[in-house]
Design an enzyme around this catalytic site. Structure first.
Site, PDB file in Angstrom:
ATOM      1  N   HIS A 103       1.147  -1.437   0.529  1.00  0.00           N
ATOM      2  CA  HIS A 103      -0.011   0.158  -0.196  1.00  0.00           C
ATOM      3  C   HIS A 103       0.668   0.796   0.071  1.00  0.00           C
ATOM      4  O   HIS A 103       2.067   0.908   0.024  1.00  0.00           O
ATOM      5  CB  HIS A 103      -0.701  -0.115   1.375  1.00  0.00           C
ATOM      6  CG  HIS A 103      -0.336  -0.057   2.504  1.00  0.00           C
ATOM      7  ND1 HIS A 103       0.705   0.828   2.743  1.00  0.00           N
ATOM      8  CD2 HIS A 103       0.366  -1.001   3.359  1.00  0.00           C
ATOM      9  CE1 HIS A 103       1.016   0.831   4.168  1.00  0.00           C
ATOM     10  NE2 HIS A 103       0.802  -0.344   4.383  1.00  0.00           N
TER      11      HIS A 103
HETATM   12  P1  TYD Z   1      -1.302  -2.421   7.997  1.00  0.00           P
HETATM   13  O1  TYD Z   1      -0.911  -1.042   7.886  1.00  0.00           O
HETATM   14  O2  TYD Z   1      -2.571  -2.489   6.307  1.00  0.00           O
HETATM   15  O3  TYD Z   1      -0.352  -3.556   7.645  1.00  0.00           O
HETATM   16  P2  TYD Z   1       0.769  -4.081   7.295  1.00  0.00           P
HETATM   17  O4  TYD Z   1       1.914  -2.879   6.004  1.00  0.00           O
HETATM   18  O5  TYD Z   1       2.233  -4.159   8.143  1.00  0.00           O
HETATM   19  O6  TYD Z   1       0.416  -5.069   6.530  1.00  0.00           O
HETATM   20  O7  TYD Z   1      -2.787  -3.192   8.858  1.00  0.00           O
HETATM   21  C1  TYD Z   1      -3.460  -4.270   9.707  1.00  0.00           C
HETATM   22  C2  TYD Z   1      -4.167  -4.313  10.249  1.00  0.00           C
HETATM   23  O8  TYD Z   1      -3.730  -3.138  11.644  1.00  0.00           O
HETATM   24  C3  TYD Z   1      -5.147  -3.048   9.583  1.00  0.00           C
HETATM   25  O9  TYD Z   1      -6.617  -3.788   9.843  1.00  0.00           O
HETATM   26  C4  TYD Z   1      -4.723  -1.795  10.310  1.00  0.00           C
HETATM   27  C5  TYD Z   1      -4.679  -1.873  11.559  1.00  0.00           C
HETATM   28  N1  TYD Z   1      -3.633  -0.669  11.459  1.00  0.00           N
HETATM   29  C6  TYD Z   1      -4.061   0.192  13.660  1.00  0.00           C
HETATM   30  O10 TYD Z   1      -5.021  -0.279  13.932  1.00  0.00           O
HETATM   31  N2  TYD Z   1      -3.355   1.233  13.082  1.00  0.00           N
HETATM   32  C7  TYD Z   1      -2.496   1.718  13.298  1.00  0.00           C
HETATM   33  O11 TYD Z   1      -1.373   2.223  13.845  1.00  0.00           O
HETATM   34  C8  TYD Z   1      -1.703   0.289  11.728  1.00  0.00           C
HETATM   35  C9  TYD Z   1      -0.502   0.636  11.602  1.00  0.00           C
HETATM   36  C10 TYD Z   1      -2.514  -0.258  11.726  1.00  0.00           C
END
Ligand code: TYD
Length: 135
Positions: A52
């Site tokens: 992303h």
């Molecule tokens: P995501 O940013 O998609 O993880 P990655 O980039 O490591 O694959 O986040 C995963 C999940 O965690 C998503 O449901 C959102 C949640 N999240 C939060 O609630 N707060 C945060 O600060 C972050 C980074 C993620």
């Protein structure tokens, strides 16, 4: 011209009792005011995180333990960084497609962020990202 990703060397206070490193925001070591911190751990072998971009949020990523790769794409060019030292961090500007992969066993990724968590700030489709960034 979009900002470039950048490896930033952090202070390292060597001591016979062990090393100490630290991070200060607001332009000292990290070029933004730190608003949020999260960490990624217990990643099963072969898993890929991210996939992303953020429209506003920028980040600073440190391999506090172990190693992993951060793969970035600015819509034109890919950048690949192998993080394996806790006194180096990677500055990731806003509007960079980002993945993290090749996590070693017991690796710990610390991420400092410039904004509160907001799902609305995410772009999770690479084609949408490419159209928004290459304007
Ligand atoms: P995501 O940013 O998609 O993880 P990655 O980039 O490591 O694959 O986040 C995963 C999940 O965690 C998503 O449901 C959102 C949640 N999240 C939060 O609630 N707060 C945060 O600060 C972050 C980074 C993620």
């Amino acid at each position: 011209m979009a900002e470039k990703p950048q490896i930033i060397e952090l202070p390292k206070i060597g001591d016979r009792r062990g090393n100490l490193s630290f991070i200060e925001g607001a332009g000292k070591h990290v070029p933004f005011v730190i608003r949020r911190t999260y960490w990624i751990y217990d990643v099963p072998g072969g898993e890929v995180r991210g996939g992303h971009a953020y429209r506003e949020n920028c980040e600073f990523v440190v391999a506090l333990s172990g190693s992993f790769d951060v793969v970035l794409h600015d819509g034109r060019q890919e950048y690949r960084y192998h993080l394996n030292r806790s006194y180096y961090g990677l500055y990731v500007p806003r509007m960079m497609w980002r993945s993290m992969e090749n996590f070693s066993t017991n690796s710990l990724a610390l991420v400092l962020s410039s904004t509160d968590y907001s799902e609305a700030d995410y772009i999770r489709d690479f084609e949408v990202f490419r159209k928004e960034v290459v304007r």
